[in-house]
Design an enzyme around this catalytic site. Structure first.
Site, mmCIF file in Angstrom:
data_model
loop_
_atom_site.group_PDB
_atom_site.id
_atom_site.type_symbol
_atom_site.label_atom_id
_atom_site.label_comp_id
_atom_site.label_asym_id
_atom_site.label_seq_id
_atom_site.Cartn_x
_atom_site.Cartn_y
_atom_site.Cartn_z
ATOM 1 N N ARG A 179 0.855 -1.188 0.000
ATOM 2 C CA ARG A 179 0.000 0.000 0.000
ATOM 3 C C ARG A 179 0.894 1.241 0.000
ATOM 4 N NH1 ARG A 179 -3.431 -2.879 -1.531
ATOM 5 N NH2 ARG A 179 -5.443 -3.369 -0.586
ATOM 6 N N GLU B 235 -3.339 7.891 -4.342
ATOM 7 C CA GLU B 235 -3.779 7.013 -5.403
ATOM 8 C C GLU B 235 -5.187 7.417 -5.784
ATOM 9 O OE1 GLU B 235 -3.988 2.495 -5.304
ATOM 10 O OE2 GLU B 235 -1.886 2.856 -4.765
ATOM 11 N N HIS C 182 -1.518 0.193 -9.600
ATOM 12 C CA HIS C 182 -2.248 -0.735 -8.710
ATOM 13 C C HIS C 182 -2.958 -1.849 -9.500
ATOM 14 C CE1 HIS C 182 -4.042 -1.012 -4.423
ATOM 15 N NE2 HIS C 182 -3.903 -2.214 -4.967
HETATM 16 N N1 NAP Z 1 -0.785 -4.460 -5.006
HETATM 17 C C1 NAP Z 1 -1.859 -5.222 -4.947
HETATM 18 O O1 NAP Z 1 -2.625 -5.335 -5.890
HETATM 19 C C2 NAP Z 1 -2.110 -6.013 -3.690
HETATM 20 C C3 NAP Z 1 -2.816 -7.225 -3.786
HETATM 21 C C4 NAP Z 1 -3.031 -7.938 -2.625
HETATM 22 C C5 NAP Z 1 -2.568 -7.478 -1.395
HETATM 23 N N2 NAP Z 1 -1.894 -6.308 -1.329
HETATM 24 C C6 NAP Z 1 -1.385 -5.816 -0.024
HETATM 25 O O2 NAP Z 1 -0.543 -6.798 0.546
HETATM 26 C C7 NAP Z 1 -0.780 -6.853 1.943
HETATM 27 C C8 NAP Z 1 -0.307 -8.193 2.510
HETATM 28 O O3 NAP Z 1 -1.190 -9.215 2.071
HETATM 29 P P1 NAP Z 1 -1.141 -10.679 2.733
HETATM 30 O O4 NAP Z 1 -2.273 -11.423 2.139
HETATM 31 O O5 NAP Z 1 0.229 -11.248 2.641
HETATM 32 O O6 NAP Z 1 -1.458 -10.316 4.274
HETATM 33 P P2 NAP Z 1 -1.276 -11.249 5.554
HETATM 34 O O7 NAP Z 1 -1.308 -12.677 5.189
HETATM 35 O O8 NAP Z 1 -2.229 -10.732 6.557
HETATM 36 O O9 NAP Z 1 0.250 -10.925 6.044
HETATM 37 C C9 NAP Z 1 0.619 -9.656 6.459
HETATM 38 C C10 NAP Z 1 2.058 -9.706 6.937
HETATM 39 O O10 NAP Z 1 2.436 -8.369 7.280
HETATM 40 C C11 NAP Z 1 2.999 -8.368 8.603
HETATM 41 N N3 NAP Z 1 2.736 -7.090 9.258
HETATM 42 C C12 NAP Z 1 1.554 -6.549 9.634
HETATM 43 N N4 NAP Z 1 1.745 -5.338 10.208
HETATM 44 C C13 NAP Z 1 3.078 -5.127 10.197
HETATM 45 C C14 NAP Z 1 3.914 -4.071 10.653
HETATM 46 N N5 NAP Z 1 3.411 -2.972 11.230
HETATM 47 N N6 NAP Z 1 5.245 -4.192 10.483
HETATM 48 C C15 NAP Z 1 5.795 -5.293 9.901
HETATM 49 N N7 NAP Z 1 5.055 -6.328 9.441
HETATM 50 C C16 NAP Z 1 3.719 -6.249 9.589
HETATM 51 C C17 NAP Z 1 2.307 -9.509 9.329
HETATM 52 O O11 NAP Z 1 3.098 -9.854 10.459
HETATM 53 P P3 NAP Z 1 2.709 -11.124 11.415
HETATM 54 O O12 NAP Z 1 2.955 -12.335 10.537
HETATM 55 O O13 NAP Z 1 3.662 -11.049 12.557
HETATM 56 O O14 NAP Z 1 1.282 -10.936 11.776
HETATM 57 C C18 NAP Z 1 2.262 -10.557 8.197
HETATM 58 O O15 NAP Z 1 3.496 -11.232 8.134
HETATM 59 C C19 NAP Z 1 -2.298 -6.578 2.040
HETATM 60 O O16 NAP Z 1 -2.652 -6.086 3.326
HETATM 61 C C20 NAP Z 1 -2.529 -5.539 0.966
HETATM 62 O O17 NAP Z 1 -2.363 -4.256 1.511
HETATM 63 C C21 NAP Z 1 -1.637 -5.566 -2.457
#
Ligand code: NAP
Length: 327
Positions: A243, A271, A290
């Site tokens: 993000r 954005e 995006h």
């Molecule tokens: N560009 C795009 O089109 C697109 C598409 C999909 C997703 N995304 C983004 O990608 C993000 C991640 O997706 P995901 O499915 O992998 O999420 P997820 O499975 O919930 O994993 C999130 C990871 O981020 C870590 N985290 C959360 N807050 C943090 C912080 N303050 N500092 C450091 N690490 C932190 C978590 O730590 P813990 O493991 O310790 O809880 C976890 O390892 C989404 O939230 C979304 O914003 C972007």
């Protein structure tokens, strides 16, 4: 007494065959964009565009559960309030977003944005500019033969900031490239070794590639700012597939314009990025608007995730993707 069927509202734009996985004991109600009357539904699958979804929400009554088709749900709690359970589509974006990340890393290391310029200018000889660009951004001014026309991913140190569903998918796709991996998440753990985010600053100088793949929250807002850029190696590549507001945009523009780092971004803050914004003209930047999660396979995968969550809801089993419990 016959239990009334659960009413599930979904965006009318979805082809009905995409809903084939949904349990038969629910009534599926298509919600057009121009909905102009109140409608009672129990479960809402919002269209994944916040402004259009907010317009639809004004006409909905009785919603108890929101099944979001995206991983990011940050705009939903303030829209629906605390009395509604919200689930995301964790997992549905893993492949498309991880593939975008690997492509962005390789595109930058293979200097594809530069070679697209060369192609458009129709001048083969311009390829030697790559050597000078490489020396300039990395600070490696040794005479190297043959001249550096591309770089390798093999052997690089990649720091994954976020090691959830997508971060782990990126790791799996990076494995055949024999990179050294460093991992950061909210909390530290072992097997594999994941560092706590409090260690981020001390890890940054080791990384040649820094990948952001974590949610935008109050804690992660501007996690990467001028202090972190100062810790990054000369010529390091920042990849943001998460993000925009996780990065301080002004600091990012400075770091790019000074030639300290390079970046590949799928997300920006703000954005959409307005015309004339300084980011558009920064050097050593690959920017996509995006798009990383939006492959043709995404809708089917994401609706299948929602259908599985709905089956658990109907069977009174614990749901797997709750991001807000109704109070
Ligand atoms: N560009 C795009 O089109 C697109 C598409 C999909 C997703 N995304 C983004 O990608 C993000 C991640 O997706 P995901 O499915 O992998 O999420 P997820 O499975 O919930 O994993 C999130 C990871 O981020 C870590 N985290 C959360 N807050 C943090 C912080 N303050 N500092 C450091 N690490 C932190 C978590 O730590 P813990 O493991 O310790 O809880 C976890 O390892 C989404 O939230 C979304 O914003 C972007």
């Amino acid at each position: 007494m016959v239990k009334p069927m659960l009413r599930v509202g979904y965006p009318a734009i979805f082809a009905t065959e995409l809903l084939a996985d949904f349990p038969r004991e629910v009534e599926l109600i298509p919600l057009p964009d121009d909905l102009d009357h109140e409608i009672d539904i129990d479960v809402w699958i919002p269209i994944p565009f916040p402004t259009r979804a907010s317009t639809t929400w004004q006409h909905l009554r009785g919603v108890r559960l929101v099944l979001n088709l995206m991983a990011g749900t940050e705009w939903i709690p303030s829209l629906v309030g605390p009395h509604v359970t919200i689930c995301n589509a964790r997992g549905a974006h893993n492949i498309s977003t991880a593939e975008w990340t690997i492509s962005a890393i390789l595109a930058m290391l293979k200097h594809f944005p530069f070679y697209l310029d060369v192609q458009r200018s129709g001048q083969w000889k311009r390829r030697f500019e790559s050597s000078a660009n490489y020396a300039h951004i990395t600070g490696d001014t040794r005479t190297i033969f043959p001249p550096v026309l591309i770089e390798e991913l093999h052997g690089k140190t990649v720091l994954l900031v976020g090691h959830g569903a997508i971060g782990q998918q990126i790791e799996e796709m990076l494995t055949p490239f024999h990179v050294n991996l460093l991992r950061v998440a909210r909390t530290a753990r072992t097997e594999p070794l994941v560092h706590a985010v409090s260690e981020l600053d001390s890890l940054l100088p080791q990384a040649e590639i820094v990948v952001l793949i974590l949610p935008h929250t109050a804690e992660s807002h501007h996690l990467i700012n001028s202090r972190q850029f100062a810790q990054m190696r000369q010529g390091a590549l920042l990849v943001n597939a998460a993000r925009g507001p996780i990065v301080d945009t002004d600091a990012l523009v400075d770091a790019l314009n000074s030639g300290h780092i390079r970046a590949a971004l799928d997300v920006t803050d703000p954005e959409p990025l307005p015309q004339g914004h300084p980011l558009w003209s920064c050097p050593n930047l690959l920017l996509t608007p995006h798009v990383a999660g939006s492959s043709p396979q995404f809708a089917a995968r994401s609706l299948a995730t929602a259908a599985a969550e709905l089956r658990r809801y109907l069977a009174d089993q614990p749901m797997q993707n709750i991001v807000q419990h109704a109070v």
